[in-house]
Design an enzyme around this catalytic site. Structure first.
Site, mmCIF file in Angstrom:
data_model
loop_
_atom_site.group_PDB
_atom_site.id
_atom_site.type_symbol
_atom_site.label_atom_id
_atom_site.label_comp_id
_atom_site.label_asym_id
_atom_site.label_seq_id
_atom_site.Cartn_x
_atom_site.Cartn_y
_atom_site.Cartn_z
ATOM 1 N N VAL A 1 1.245 -1.008 0.300
ATOM 2 C CA VAL A 1 0.455 0.172 -0.482
ATOM 3 C C VAL A 1 1.033 1.495 0.126
ATOM 4 C CG1 VAL A 1 -2.097 1.425 1.087
ATOM 5 C CG2 VAL A 1 -2.211 -1.390 1.503
ATOM 6 N N CYS A 2 0.609 2.316 -0.917
ATOM 7 C CA CYS A 2 1.231 3.732 -0.985
ATOM 8 C C CYS A 2 2.864 3.578 -0.855
ATOM 9 C CB CYS A 2 0.681 3.771 0.391
ATOM 10 S SG CYS A 2 1.580 5.688 0.381
#
Length: 227
Positions: free
Chosen positions: A102-103
């Site tokens: 994520v990210c």
């Protein structure tokens, strides 16, 4: 009875807590799931938002991951230079059924070569550096390439988690889970990506991220040299 599904989250100081807690809330409800929060030690991990996290195991004794999930945050700058953490990601990334981020967690995968030649995404402010780790940048909230799932910035981790939940347990299960969690976003502003942003908001965020991005890219180059 559902088979056990080992879901392993990689923890490190100064991660973005929603990168972790959003997917955790979704994925922990998968049938047969057993969640492990892996870190270098059993010490509490500080996040970017007051909340601290308690690891459930260390990298050295974590069971094999079926799902490996790496959050992002400004702590990625130091994480990509941490030999023990990166060694763990390399080991588990080689054998996990699903390798995810994520990210800016995508750069922890990328610095170990796990995104080489793969379509991937990350936080919009860091997107241009995906080519530094051999990835093919795709400006979408969730990108899948084979067994690699990457989510965009922060809140995109929730969309990523539902996408993965559907892959593992089927669309109808994921839909019921979405309903149970009442995930029905209706933000007060349509300003959640650069293409929709006001100039003022975009300028403010560029001022926040750009100096950090340049420093990060230097550390990323150092990490890639040690591959």
């Amino acid at each position: 009875m559902a088979e056990t599904l080992n879901i392993v989250f990689v923890l490190f100081p100064n991660l973005t807590q929603l990168d972790f807690t959003g997917p955790l809330q979704v994925l922990s409800r998968l049938p047969g799931s057993k969640v492990y929060l892996a870190a270098k030690s059993m010490d509490a991990i500080p996040t970017d938002a007051v909340l601290t996290l308690n690891p459930t195991c260390m990298f050295s004794d974590c069971p094999p991951a079926d799902v490996l999930c790496v959050p992002g945050g400004f702590g990625v700058d130091d994480a990509i230079l941490d030999e023990e953490l990166m060694g763990f990601v390399k080991r588990e990334g080689a054998r996990a059924k699903y390798v995810t981020s994520v990210c800016t967690g995508s750069y922890i995968l990328g610095a170990e070569g796990l995104l080489n030649g793969k379509r991937a995404t990350t936080h919009w402010a860091y997107h241009e550096a995906l080519t530094d780790v051999g990835a093919i940048p795709v400006k979408e909230r969730v990108v899948r390439d084979g067994n690699i799932f990457t989510g965009g910035g922060v809140t995109a981790g929730i969309d990523f988690a539902f996408t993965l939940a559907a892959e593992i347990a089927g669309d109808e299960f994921a839909k019921a889970l979405q309903l149970g969690l009442e995930y029905d976003p209706a933000p007060p502003f349509d300003c959640g990506s650069p293409g929709k942003s006001t100039n003022e908001a975009l300028d403010a965020m560029n001022q926040r991220y750009r100096p950090r991005f340049e420093e990060f890219r230097g550390k990323l180059a150092l990490a890639m040299k040690t591959q």
